[in-house]
Design a protein around this motif. Structure first.
Motif: not given
Length: 124
Positions: A76-91
């Motif tokens: 019962n879980t969803v995931y979000l793998q975030m790679n190559s993060l950028k400063p504009e992804d800050t939130a």
């Protein structure tokens, strides 16, 4: 359905994080799920979505090719793998659930269960 998001933190540009959203209290596996984010002073925006079956995913153009959403129906879980993060992804990142279909995954109005949000900060 109650949703609990986790996994946020501080990371340098180019780094990776994996967000998790654990559901309880309902038949989460019957719902589509989405990730949205809200930066300071901006509106909440769609990041990614996945259908109940997991057979279809959608991404915002700004994250396509860098982020991957998945779900584990048994957990019962969803995931979000975030790679190559950028400063504009800050939130603050929010997970959500609703009776969505593939064509409505990007529609914030299609979701009626929301988690509390987890903060992602990407430093330059």
């Amino acid at each position: 359905v109650q949703l609990q998001a986790s996994g946020g933190g501080v990371v340098q540009a180019g780094g990776s994080l994996r967000l998790s959203c654990a559901a309880s209290g309902g038949t989460f596996y019957n719902y589509g799920a989405g990730w949205f984010r809200q930066a300071p002073g901006k509106e909440r925006e769609f990041v990614s979505g996945i259908t109940a079956s997991g057979g279809s995913t959608k991404y915002a153009d700004s994250v396509a090719g860098r982020f991957t959403m998945s779900r584990d129906r048994a957990r019962n879980t969803v995931y979000l793998q975030m790679n190559s993060l950028k400063p504009e992804d800050t939130a603050v990142y929010y997970c959500a659930a609703g009776r969505t279909i593939s064509s409505s995954l990007r529609n914030i109005g299609a979701y009626y269960y929301w988690g509390q949000g987890t903060l992602v900060t990407v430093s330059s």
